[in-house]
Write an enzyme that holds these catalytic residues in place. Sequence first.
Site, PDB file in Angstrom:
ATOM      1  N   HIS A  93       0.825  -1.219   0.000  1.00 29.56           N
ATOM      2  CA  HIS A  93       0.000   0.000   0.000  1.00 29.56           C
ATOM      3  C   HIS A  93       0.856   1.265   0.000  1.00 29.56           C
ATOM      4  O   HIS A  93       0.511   2.267   0.635  1.00 29.56           O
ATOM      5  CB  HIS A  93      -0.957   0.021   1.197  1.00 29.56           C
TER       6      HIS A  93
ATOM      7  N   ASN B 231     -10.287  -3.000   1.987  1.00 32.44           N
ATOM      8  CA  ASN B 231      -9.984  -2.824   0.569  1.00 32.44           C
ATOM      9  C   ASN B 231     -11.257  -2.483  -0.197  1.00 32.44           C
ATOM     10  O   ASN B 231     -12.340  -2.407   0.381  1.00 32.44           O
ATOM     11  CB  ASN B 231      -9.374  -4.116  -0.009  1.00 32.44           C
TER      12      ASN B 231
END
Length: 484
Positions: free
Chosen positions: A55, A127
């Site tokens: 990320h 997510n």
Amino acid sequence: MTERPTTTTNAGIPAPSDEFSQSVGPNGPLLLQDHYLIQKMAQFNRERVPERVVHAKGGGAYGVLQITEDVSQFTKAGLFQKGAETDLLLRFSTVAGELGSADSARDPRGFAIKLYTGQGNYDLVGNNTPIFFIRDPQKFSDFIHSQKRRADTHLRDNNMQWDFWTLSPESAHQVTFLMSDRGTPASWRHMNGYGSHTFLWYNADGAKFWVKYHFKTDQGIKNFTGAEADAMKSVDPDHHLRDLRTAIASGDHPAWTLQIQIMPFEDAAEYRFNPFDLTKVWPHGDYPPIDIGKLTLNRNPENYFAEIEQAAFDPANLVPGIGASPDKMLQGRLFSYPDTHRYRIGPNYLQLPVNRPKAPVHSYNKDGPMTYVNSGDPVYAPNSMGGPVADPELWKGESYAVAGEIIRSAYVLHPEDDDYGQPRTLWEKVLSDTDRAHLVANIVGHASAPEVTADMKVRVVEYWRNIAKDLGDHVAKGLAVNGS
């Protein structure tokens, strides 16, 4: 003309010069005693914390979560009581790419929320997918390594990705999602967010429930095709970051409707598949989503590094009324996330303004690098000096009984614990004809990369035939791979 402030050192001391280093004569060697030059160079060398292993590329904004429905029968958590409004930070990201990678790459998107509640921070780290590639954290670092760069050439390698996926059948649901147009959202504003994991909720009477979170975009789902996503990499690799910031700055505040799925605590043991398996969703026909509130983003960060790059989200930050489930991936993340923050940012990362809770902190933790807030004496517990004491009553309801043999296994306890049923449903009943055509094209394009070997293409076809024979046959045709 407005009077300009005086440049200072980091200690607030007026700087001797913005242009010139101290030297022996105008042409002589520089002096070590030029503390301002040394400070500027040392600071510059350290102005990047190590990027996130996962990320790394992302952006975010501040907002508020408003609860509009009464769910006190399910949880006593203050932020979920009707009428509650909780300030938050939401960070979006890609998963595999580095800091400079393109926003429109085919990848899941992180959807991490930090809620500044009256009982401390509650972090929901999810997510844009309700599922994930694996169900056991033992494979997490291996999965990420397969999506990153090779050790020998430092190149991304699609063959390496397919090698991992085809040897991990539990990945099929998420890879189907990833290879569809859902894998390339047009913007962060036009995608859903999910808590993904199952969590425990318990109410004021101690009654327990299992819960899943869904944040449904009010802007509507909008995806790029594979070709559009590839084109955007060249046109504007920061498209998602720019889109979010521009929308908020213009007053077009993006919003998501918060839905929950509630499963009675007792249902989990006898449910037809393991409800804590992160590779599966709960069918809406069994547990219908319930609208309970609204998340709105309304303020851009003023300093990206301080407020987004140093933001640290931790799924172990659970407030009274909310607990962890037996989801193995969640259990692993409870350790992994705060551990990586202590390495990447430092052991006192929670003292940074973006991470600091708005609730008072009364802790016996002390010292360490960059500490600027200590609770003072006493520094130990138990004590008779008036220090803080824990209140177990706040957490009454989070406990439940577990029993079983200590093993390492993917032992199946439920009759429908298979890996292909849900992605088959996605292919046959959820995707449109256009979606299915794009899915096949995206798979074929990805598996046609020069590094993907002939043997691997055969495995790729078998992988998709396990989901649905017609899907595998389409992929076989596109890859010119023989086989029935």
